[in-house]
Design an enzyme around this catalytic site. Structure first.
Site, PDB file in Angstrom:
ATOM      1  N   TRP A  26      -0.428   2.943   1.231  1.00 11.17           N
ATOM      2  CA  TRP A  26       0.760   2.676   0.405  1.00 11.17           C
ATOM      3  C   TRP A  26       1.979   2.346   1.262  1.00 11.17           C
ATOM      4  O   TRP A  26       3.019   1.980   0.731  1.00 11.17           O
ATOM      5  CB  TRP A  26       1.052   3.853  -0.530  1.00 11.17           C
ATOM      6  CG  TRP A  26       1.010   5.196   0.139  1.00 11.17           C
ATOM      7  CD1 TRP A  26       2.028   5.853   0.749  1.00 11.17           C
ATOM      8  CD2 TRP A  26      -0.142   6.058   0.259  1.00 11.17           C
ATOM      9  NE1 TRP A  26       1.607   7.055   1.247  1.00 11.17           N
ATOM     10  CE2 TRP A  26       0.279   7.216   0.956  1.00 11.17           C
ATOM     11  CE3 TRP A  26      -1.472   5.963  -0.169  1.00 11.17           C
ATOM     12  CZ2 TRP A  26      -0.594   8.267   1.234  1.00 11.17           C
ATOM     13  CZ3 TRP A  26      -2.330   7.007   0.118  1.00 11.17           C
ATOM     14  CH2 TRP A  26      -1.898   8.137   0.804  1.00 11.17           C
ATOM     15  N   GLU A  39       2.761   7.341  -5.383  1.00 13.55           N
ATOM     16  CA  GLU A  39       3.743   8.414  -5.556  1.00 13.55           C
ATOM     17  C   GLU A  39       3.308   9.394  -6.647  1.00 13.55           C
ATOM     18  O   GLU A  39       3.459  10.604  -6.507  1.00 13.55           O
ATOM     19  CB  GLU A  39       5.125   7.833  -5.894  1.00 13.55           C
ATOM     20  CG  GLU A  39       5.780   7.120  -4.731  1.00 13.55           C
ATOM     21  CD  GLU A  39       5.991   8.015  -3.509  1.00 13.55           C
ATOM     22  OE1 GLU A  39       6.084   9.245  -3.663  1.00 13.55           O
ATOM     23  OE2 GLU A  39       6.023   7.465  -2.404  1.00 13.55           O
ATOM     24  N   TYR A 122      13.155  11.292  -8.259  1.00 11.28           N
ATOM     25  CA  TYR A 122      12.406  11.090  -7.018  1.00 11.28           C
ATOM     26  C   TYR A 122      11.698   9.727  -7.040  1.00 11.28           C
ATOM     27  O   TYR A 122      11.774   8.953  -6.067  1.00 11.28           O
ATOM     28  CB  TYR A 122      11.369  12.217  -6.811  1.00 11.28           C
ATOM     29  CG  TYR A 122      10.421  11.859  -5.704  1.00 11.28           C
ATOM     30  CD1 TYR A 122      10.769  12.089  -4.378  1.00 11.28           C
ATOM     31  CD2 TYR A 122       9.214  11.199  -5.967  1.00 11.28           C
ATOM     32  CE1 TYR A 122       9.945  11.684  -3.348  1.00 11.28           C
ATOM     33  CE2 TYR A 122       8.387  10.782  -4.948  1.00 11.28           C
ATOM     34  CZ  TYR A 122       8.749  11.032  -3.643  1.00 11.28           C
ATOM     35  OH  TYR A 122       7.941  10.623  -2.618  1.00 11.28           O
ATOM     36  N   ASP A 140      12.280  15.378  -1.922  1.00  6.01           N
ATOM     37  CA  ASP A 140      11.090  16.119  -2.339  1.00  6.01           C
ATOM     38  C   ASP A 140      11.094  17.454  -1.583  1.00  6.01           C
ATOM     39  O   ASP A 140      12.081  17.779  -0.914  1.00  6.01           O
ATOM     40  CB  ASP A 140       9.806  15.303  -2.119  1.00  6.01           C
ATOM     41  CG  ASP A 140       9.425  15.182  -0.648  1.00  6.01           C
ATOM     42  OD1 ASP A 140      10.255  15.572   0.222  1.00  6.01           O
ATOM     43  OD2 ASP A 140       8.311  14.721  -0.359  1.00  6.01           O
TER      44      ASP A 140
END
Ligand code: SF4
Length: 330
Positions: A26, A39, A122, A140
């Site tokens: 990713w 995510e 987020y 996070d």
């Protein structure tokens, strides 16, 4: 709210990441759909587990249109073993919104991204910075740990005041021209150097500016919710029509998924006992007692016989699939 050395801190992180940043699938893409999927998967699942599933999942649903067109059962089944199934529901709702409201193209503006179902602060920060390289903040658990120590701050990170403070710091520190590398670096620093317990400060690119007096004591968190033990009494009934299962109603935790039928303990007490199974879900420690039900047990309205040929495509939580597989004839 910023740090007097914000620019140097951000640049030190970007430079450190250029040398030490890990290579994940990713991180090799700027496709917002591929980034959103990673995510969401990473939210409650470990990196090694996601690495084992991500590639195949992206092949099954390479665009929002693919997931939007899938049935709910297909979507849930694809998530099996990853847990926290509400994530794939939210992902499918977002995919459908992208198809219906944006012609299948991922929105590029913050407002459009934020309006997608299931997308929080987020994820907005992750999409804006990782897909579009825009200077968006992101916090996070790893980032919070780094901030608590960098600022030597005892505010509980999971309290409303703590969350507000950390988002302010994140906004004040984000690298203006390379937020993609900066946000990745910040999270990775928390995963690999500024870890829980004793951090490896000698290797840290932020040690010049870090105010932590006793890093192992930070971050401070609110007291944990207690673990609750629960017991379930489930029945196993296999007939020529299939295995009796219950579909979880709308609004229930595993909505749309199937599980073994549940009965009161008094109903099960005289039935042959097949097995006990223990597993944990969030703050619940579950013990499932499984009993052989008589062939004439009447199904409840929410229950149906699933033919064995359909069982592998039927969405269910991992503990259910495991115990069912152990009791099916081979
Ligand atoms: S110096 Fe140590 S405590 Fe401070 S941010 Fe780095 S690893 Fe964390």
């Amino acid at each position: 709210m910023s740090h007097p050395n914000a620019q140097e801190i951000a640049q030190a992180l970007v430079d450190w990441f250029a040398v030490h940043g890990r290579d994940y699938p990713w991180r090799r893409t700027t496709d917002p759909w591929a980034i959103l999927v990673s995510e969401i998967m990473l939210q409650q699942t470990t990196i090694p587990t996601v690495l084992g599933r991500y590639g195949a999942w992206m092949q099954q649903f390479p665009t929002p249109a693919h997931l939007a067109a899938a049935s709910e059962e297909e979507a849930l089944r694809s998530w099996e073993g990853l847990g926290y199934y509400r994530r794939v529901r939210a992902l499918q709702a977002a995919a459908r919104a992208i198809v219906q409201q944006h012609g299948g193209r991922f929105p590029t503006e913050e407002r459009g991204i934020r309006a997608l179902p299931g997308i929080g602060d987020y994820t907005v920060g992750a999409l804006l910075s990782f897909a579009y390289n825009r200077p968006a903040p992101l916090v996070d658990a790893n980032v919070s740990r780094v901030f608590s120590r960098l600022f030597n701050d005892p505010t509980p990170v999971d309290s409303p005041a703590g969350r507000k403070l950390h988002w302010k710091w994140a906004a004040g520190l984000v690298h203006p021209t390379n937020p993609r590398a900066y946000n990745s670096a910040l999270m990775e620093l928390g995963q690999t150097i500024c870890t829980n317990g004793a951090p490896d400060c000698l290797l840290c690119p932020l040690r010049t500016w870090c105010h932590a007096e006793n890093p192992a004591a930070l971050p401070v968190k609110l007291p944990k919710k207690e673990i609750t033990a629960v017991e379930h009494h489930d029945i196993f009934l296999l007939t020529p029509a299939g295995l009796l299962m219950e579909k979880q109603a709308d609004g229930k935790r595993h909505e749309g998924m199937y599980r073994l039928p549940r009965r009161p303990a008094e109903f099960c007490i005289s039935l042959p006992h097949l097995a006990d199974q223990k597993y944990s879900i969030t703050r619940y420690k579950v013990t499932r007692h499984l009993y052989q039900a008589p062939a004439d047990t009447p199904p409840l309205p929410s229950e149906e016989f699933i033919p064995l040929s359909r069982l592998s495509a039927t969405p269910m939580a991992s503990p259910d699939r495991k115990i069912i597989q152990n009791h099916l004839p081979h």
